[in-house]
Design an enzyme around this catalytic site. Structure first.
Site, PDB file in Angstrom:
ATOM      1  N   CYS A 113       0.836  -1.209   0.000  1.00 55.56           N
ATOM      2  CA  CYS A 113       0.000   0.000   0.000  1.00 55.56           C
ATOM      3  C   CYS A 113       0.872   1.261   0.000  1.00 55.56           C
ATOM      4  O   CYS A 113       1.954   1.268   0.583  1.00 55.56           O
ATOM      5  CB  CYS A 113      -0.862   0.038   1.233  1.00 55.56           C
ATOM      6  SG  CYS A 113      -1.857  -1.424   1.460  1.00 55.56           S
ATOM      7  N   ARG A 136       4.862  -0.061  -6.160  1.00 55.71           N
ATOM      8  CA  ARG A 136       4.874  -0.876  -4.935  1.00 55.71           C
ATOM      9  C   ARG A 136       3.948  -2.083  -5.026  1.00 55.71           C
ATOM     10  O   ARG A 136       4.020  -2.983  -4.197  1.00 55.71           O
ATOM     11  CB  ARG A 136       4.453  -0.021  -3.744  1.00 55.71           C
ATOM     12  CG  ARG A 136       5.456   1.041  -3.380  1.00 55.71           C
ATOM     13  CD  ARG A 136       4.869   2.028  -2.405  1.00 55.71           C
ATOM     14  NE  ARG A 136       4.661   1.471  -1.088  1.00 55.71           N
ATOM     15  CZ  ARG A 136       5.439   1.712  -0.044  1.00 55.71           C
ATOM     16  NH1 ARG A 136       6.474   2.497  -0.178  1.00 55.71           N
ATOM     17  NH2 ARG A 136       5.168   1.197   1.127  1.00 55.71           N
ATOM     18  N   TRP A 184      -3.174  -2.630  -1.378  1.00 55.93           N
ATOM     19  CA  TRP A 184      -2.831  -4.009  -1.714  1.00 55.93           C
ATOM     20  C   TRP A 184      -3.576  -4.850  -0.691  1.00 55.93           C
ATOM     21  O   TRP A 184      -3.270  -4.778   0.506  1.00 55.93           O
ATOM     22  CB  TRP A 184      -1.323  -4.178  -1.591  1.00 55.93           C
ATOM     23  CG  TRP A 184      -0.761  -5.467  -2.114  1.00 55.93           C
ATOM     24  CD1 TRP A 184      -0.389  -5.734  -3.402  1.00 55.93           C
ATOM     25  CD2 TRP A 184      -0.464  -6.652  -1.356  1.00 55.93           C
ATOM     26  NE1 TRP A 184       0.105  -7.008  -3.484  1.00 55.93           N
ATOM     27  CE2 TRP A 184       0.075  -7.594  -2.261  1.00 55.93           C
ATOM     28  CE3 TRP A 184      -0.613  -7.013  -0.020  1.00 55.93           C
ATOM     29  CZ2 TRP A 184       0.473  -8.866  -1.864  1.00 55.93           C
ATOM     30  CZ3 TRP A 184      -0.210  -8.284   0.371  1.00 55.93           C
ATOM     31  CH2 TRP A 184       0.325  -9.184  -0.544  1.00 55.93           C
ATOM     32  N   ASN A 210      -1.783   2.339   6.005  1.00 54.44           N
ATOM     33  CA  ASN A 210      -0.953   1.198   5.611  1.00 54.44           C
ATOM     34  C   ASN A 210      -0.652   0.397   6.875  1.00 54.44           C
ATOM     35  O   ASN A 210      -0.432   0.990   7.938  1.00 54.44           O
ATOM     36  CB  ASN A 210       0.399   1.654   5.050  1.00 54.44           C
ATOM     37  CG  ASN A 210       0.272   2.255   3.679  1.00 54.44           C
ATOM     38  OD1 ASN A 210      -0.800   2.271   3.089  1.00 54.44           O
ATOM     39  ND2 ASN A 210       1.386   2.766   3.170  1.00 54.44           N
ATOM     40  N   GLY A 211      -0.569  -0.898   6.734  1.00 60.68           N
ATOM     41  CA  GLY A 211      -0.232  -1.721   7.895  1.00 60.68           C
ATOM     42  C   GLY A 211      -1.406  -2.601   8.280  1.00 60.68           C
ATOM     43  O   GLY A 211      -2.374  -2.739   7.519  1.00 60.68           O
ATOM     44  N   GLU A 241      17.587 -17.332  -8.918  1.00 53.04           N
ATOM     45  CA  GLU A 241      17.158 -15.979  -9.270  1.00 53.04           C
ATOM     46  C   GLU A 241      16.481 -15.977 -10.652  1.00 53.04           C
ATOM     47  O   GLU A 241      15.464 -15.312 -10.857  1.00 53.04           O
ATOM     48  CB  GLU A 241      18.371 -15.032  -9.232  1.00 53.04           C
ATOM     49  CG  GLU A 241      18.107 -13.601  -9.644  1.00 53.04           C
ATOM     50  CD  GLU A 241      17.049 -12.873  -8.824  1.00 53.04           C
ATOM     51  OE1 GLU A 241      16.579 -13.403  -7.802  1.00 53.04           O
ATOM     52  OE2 GLU A 241      16.654 -11.771  -9.237  1.00 53.04           O
ATOM     53  N   LYS A 259      12.583 -14.892 -11.304  1.00 52.45           N
ATOM     54  CA  LYS A 259      12.207 -13.831 -12.253  1.00 52.45           C
ATOM     55  C   LYS A 259      11.122 -14.314 -13.207  1.00 52.45           C
ATOM     56  O   LYS A 259      10.117 -13.649 -13.421  1.00 52.45           O
ATOM     57  CB  LYS A 259      13.403 -13.363 -13.098  1.00 52.45           C
ATOM     58  CG  LYS A 259      14.458 -12.536 -12.431  1.00 52.45           C
ATOM     59  CD  LYS A 259      14.072 -11.119 -12.148  1.00 52.45           C
ATOM     60  CE  LYS A 259      13.409 -11.008 -10.799  1.00 52.45           C
ATOM     61  NZ  LYS A 259      14.241 -10.852  -9.647  1.00 52.45           N
ATOM     62  N   GLU A 273       7.810 -14.955 -11.354  1.00 50.50           N
ATOM     63  CA  GLU A 273       7.182 -13.715 -10.868  1.00 50.50           C
ATOM     64  C   GLU A 273       6.431 -12.977 -11.962  1.00 50.50           C
ATOM     65  O   GLU A 273       5.341 -12.474 -11.729  1.00 50.50           O
ATOM     66  CB  GLU A 273       8.272 -12.739 -10.358  1.00 50.50           C
ATOM     67  CG  GLU A 273       8.703 -12.908  -8.949  1.00 50.50           C
ATOM     68  CD  GLU A 273       9.715 -11.832  -8.543  1.00 50.50           C
ATOM     69  OE1 GLU A 273       9.589 -11.327  -7.430  1.00 50.50           O
ATOM     70  OE2 GLU A 273      10.629 -11.493  -9.335  1.00 50.50           O
ATOM     71  N   HIS A 314      17.887 -36.270  -8.068  1.00 52.16           N
ATOM     72  CA  HIS A 314      17.191 -36.746  -6.866  1.00 52.16           C
ATOM     73  C   HIS A 314      15.730 -36.299  -6.831  1.00 52.16           C
ATOM     74  O   HIS A 314      15.141 -36.199  -5.761  1.00 52.16           O
ATOM     75  CB  HIS A 314      17.913 -36.249  -5.608  1.00 52.16           C
ATOM     76  CG  HIS A 314      19.309 -36.784  -5.495  1.00 52.16           C
ATOM     77  ND1 HIS A 314      19.580 -38.122  -5.319  1.00 52.16           N
ATOM     78  CD2 HIS A 314      20.513 -36.164  -5.580  1.00 52.16           C
ATOM     79  CE1 HIS A 314      20.894 -38.305  -5.274  1.00 52.16           C
ATOM     80  NE2 HIS A 314      21.487 -37.119  -5.442  1.00 52.16           N
ATOM     81  N   LYS A 337       6.256  -4.630  -4.386  1.00 50.31           N
ATOM     82  CA  LYS A 337       7.681  -4.297  -4.424  1.00 50.31           C
ATOM     83  C   LYS A 337       8.282  -4.296  -3.028  1.00 50.31           C
ATOM     84  O   LYS A 337       9.400  -4.749  -2.821  1.00 50.31           O
ATOM     85  CB  LYS A 337       7.850  -2.919  -5.080  1.00 50.31           C
ATOM     86  CG  LYS A 337       9.283  -2.458  -5.204  1.00 50.31           C
ATOM     87  CD  LYS A 337      10.025  -3.258  -6.238  1.00 50.31           C
ATOM     88  CE  LYS A 337      11.471  -2.858  -6.373  1.00 50.31           C
ATOM     89  NZ  LYS A 337      12.250  -3.957  -6.972  1.00 50.31           N
TER      90      LYS A 337
HETATM   91  C1  G6P Z   1       9.289  -8.809  -2.648  1.00 48.72           C
HETATM   92  C2  G6P Z   1       9.634  -8.462  -4.083  1.00 48.72           C
HETATM   93  C3  G6P Z   1      10.928  -9.148  -4.483  1.00 48.72           C
HETATM   94  C4  G6P Z   1      12.035  -8.770  -3.505  1.00 48.72           C
HETATM   95  C5  G6P Z   1      11.642  -9.132  -2.071  1.00 48.72           C
HETATM   96  C6  G6P Z   1      12.636  -8.593  -1.052  1.00 48.72           C
HETATM   97  O1  G6P Z   1       8.925 -10.138  -2.552  1.00 48.72           O
HETATM   98  O2  G6P Z   1       8.585  -8.862  -4.938  1.00 48.72           O
HETATM   99  O3  G6P Z   1      11.298  -8.716  -5.776  1.00 48.72           O
HETATM  100  O4  G6P Z   1      13.202  -9.423  -3.861  1.00 48.72           O
HETATM  101  O5  G6P Z   1      10.381  -8.540  -1.761  1.00 48.72           O
HETATM  102  O6  G6P Z   1      12.624  -7.202  -1.097  1.00 48.72           O
HETATM  103  P1  G6P Z   1      13.746  -6.279  -0.495  1.00 48.72           P
HETATM  104  O7  G6P Z   1      13.237  -4.878  -0.696  1.00 48.72           O
HETATM  105  O8  G6P Z   1      13.876  -6.647   0.957  1.00 48.72           O
HETATM  106  O9  G6P Z   1      15.001  -6.532  -1.243  1.00 48.72           O
END
Ligand code: G6P
Length: 606
Positions: A2, A27, A72, A98-99, A480, A484, A487, A503, A601
């Site tokens: 949010c 975000r 969100w 927010n929160g 990673e 990606k 996601e 395995h 984000k």
């Molecule tokens: C969320 C995002 C990821 C990110 C993770 C950690 O899940 O979608 O892309 O890597 O948070 O975020 P940070 O800001 O702690 O690196």
């Protein structure tokens, strides 16, 4: 997650609110809304994009004080009613929050018993009715908010406006809130990004603090009534542009910013003469570094993968045990903390709730924790006090790219520094420093000619699942790559250390299954070739990321070469094609690249 933006001053609030909402879109959100005061308070909110909200707004909305929000969903589904702002029954108070209010159920039940008609399923709505009750009993706005918050358990970053009062009351507890200080006008936002084009002067509110903001003043105090400093911080100019420029998406822009981002991270930190790295902000002398029994990293998502690369570099260069933990697990597993060990919290946003909670747990148990953070002045950076900024510039695509490379670069610097304080020779240090210095140029060279990425897209875009394999330092890179693609293109992806493939994941392979293998020219390459053979024997198609000029290319169905570098620094190169594969696959599937569904984000809830 949010986002909040608020304005009070002598100009029209609406343009600031809409611009702020657009800047907060990165975000992650599913609905948005605004409230503007011009005598009475007018609220407009709806599900969908900020552009949808904007297109449905009346032609004229006047008023010089307003608040706005991107939501969100946590408590309650994605509906217009659950979108913020929430209003008191008489419409004279509007609030964005927010929160999470943990005792919301109890508060909502009580309000309903008292005859209040709740219009949403949210925890936030309870707050506005409680504030209204205090106002009805004669309290001033600040007191009404303070008394309400005293009854709440949980986290909040909130803003409230009141008919008949030219002020915004805001408060922070666990959810970031920043006040942008102007001349005859002030802004409030959930992070500094929407403020960047408006002012460099900000007040970073601390947890437990309330602020009464008018166009001319900001007065802060604590919820418990004690006084609080409202120190104005001047934000340094960030090197990156928060605008999209000529790029179609932030993700592509940020992928292409990696050479410059890496230069920003390395500048001034490489000591070619002594073959060492300088990370003064860590506040660790050679003596400290010699005594450290082990190093531990905490992170989530991409930050965790960067930490997994970093831990291997440290073990290799410094011969000191190093571990990387998922923040949420670490915190709840009652960790044993050694007071002489060094802990690093790795985070792009510096706001991830799980990582922040892990930091607090370490500190509570007497441990030493430093931040490896991108966003300057963020909560985790401030909580740690000491650390190292990675200087990626603003990263707005939900899928993190340039922050990964810079986290790896920063941790490589630390690996050299702790290595030199222990057993690493000057000559070896010099060789590594020289090699690290060249990485930005190599990244630039690869991005100028990224190889047959589009051919890969054709194979993976309709796949049932994609398997990513790597060994040693390339295992986290494989993870990673899988993260990606999953996601942003919503393709089920598995990532395994190549040796572990036989395995379990091998059961998934059939004719045509795509397998992405990350195999730089390091000591583990031959073993990875065996894994490739095992996959091919089952009909898999091998997409191979390898170093240019290496004969391993013959093992591939599609080969993507990246420039050669020291084995320790290959993650900053091998990750690039993986980022591009994810980007172009998402694009080919018509996905919203920068704002993938359900993700945020900066994840500020646990
Ligand atoms: C969320 C995002 C990821 C990110 C993770 C950690 O899940 O979608 O892309 O890597 O948070 O975020 P940070 O800001 O702690 O690196």
């Amino acid at each position: 997650m949010c986002g909040i933006i608020g304005y009070i001053g002598d100009k029209q609030a609406l343009p600031f609110l809409l611009d702020g909402l657009r800047r907060l879109e990165y975000r992650g959100y599913d609905s948005s809304g605004i409230a503007v005061k011009n005598g009475d308070i007018r609220v407009h909110k709806r599900t969908g994009k900020v552009a949808d909200l904007e297109s449905k707004l009346p032609k004229k909305i006047e008023g010089t004080c307003g608040i706005a929000h991107t939501r969100w969903a946590t408590h309650g589904g994605v509906t217009n009613a659950n979108a913020h702002p929430h209003c008191s029954e008489d419409g004279k108070i509007a609030l964005v929050h927010n929160g999470i209010i943990e005792n919301a159920r109890m508060l909502r039940n009580r309000l309903e018993k008292e005859g209040v008609k709740l219009r949403s399923e949210t925890d936030s709505e309870a707050l506005v009715h409680l504030i209204h009750r205090e106002i009805s009993n004669g309290a001033k706005p600040l007191t009404a908010v303070r008394r309400t918050l005293k009854r709440c358990r949980g986290t909040w970053g909130l803003c409230v406006i009141f008919e008949g009062h030219d002020k915004i009351i805001c408060a922070r507890n666990g959810s970031p809130l920043v006040i942008g200080v102007g001349d005859g006008e002030n802004w409030i936002a959930s992070d500094t990004l929407p403020l960047q084009a408006l002012t460099q002067h900000v007040i970073l509110l601390d947890d437990g603090v309330l602020a009464e903001v008018t166009s001319e003043s900001v007065k802060t105090s604590r919820v418990d009534g004690r006084s609080s400093d409202s120190e104005v911080t001047t934000l340094e100019d960030d090197w990156g542009e928060a605008e999209l420029g000529d790029y179609p998406h932030f993700m592509l822009k940020e992928i292409h910013e990696q050479p410059e981002a890496l230069r920003q991270c390395l500048t001034g930190r490489l000591d070619l003469k002594d073959g060492n790295a300088r990370l003064g902000g860590l506040g660790l002398s050679s003596k400290n570094l010699q005594k450290i029994p082990y190093v531990r990293f905490l992170g989530c998502g991409t930050a965790l993968h960067a930490a997994q690369v970093g831990r291997l570099s440290i073990e290799q260069l410094a011969r000191v045990p190093a571990l990387a933990h998922v923040s949420s697990e670490f915190r709840h597993n009652d960790p044993v903390i050694h007071s002489e060990a060094i802990h690093f919290a790795v985070s792009q946003s510096g706001e991830t709730a799980d990582t922040l909670a892990a930091v607090k747990e370490i500190q509570l148990k007497g441990g030493d924790v430093r931040g490896v953070i991108n966003v300057v002045g963020s909560t985790i950076a401030r909580q740690c006090g000491k650390g190292c900024y990675i200087h990626s510039g603003p990263e707005q695509s939900v899928a993190s790219t340039k922050a990964f490379s810079n986290m790896v670069a920063a941790l490589s610097l630390f690996a050299i520094q702790i290595g030199r304080a222990r057993s690493l020779s000057r000559a070896e240090g010099q060789r590594l420093v020289r090699s690290l210095q060249e990485v930005p140029q190599l990244v630039e060279e690869y991005l100028a000619d990224p190889g047959p990425v589009k051919k890969v897209v054709k194979i993976v875009k309709n796949a049932k699942s994609v398997l990513f394999l790597g060994r040693g330092i390339s295992a986290p890179v494989a993870r990673e790559g899988a993260l990606k693609l999953m996601e942003i293109a919503y393709i089920p992806c598995l990532a395994y250390p190549a040796g572990e493939m036989k395995h379990g994941p091998i059961a998934l392979l059939e004719k045509g299954s795509p397998v992405v293998v990350v195999a730089p020219n390091d000591s583990l390459k031959d073993k990875t070739i065996s894994s490739i053979h095992e996959c091919r024997a089952r009909g898999a198609k091998i997409i191979l990321i390898h170093e240019a000029g290496d004969s391993i290319a013959e093992e591939a169905d599609i080969s993507i070469p990246v420039p050669s570098t020291d084995p320790m620094f290959t993650p900053m190169l091998t990750v690039l094609p993986l980022q591009l594969i994810a980007y172009h696959t998402a694009l080919a599937l018509g996905c919203d690249v920068d704002r993938p569904r359900n993700l945020a984000k900066s994840v500020t809830v646990e």
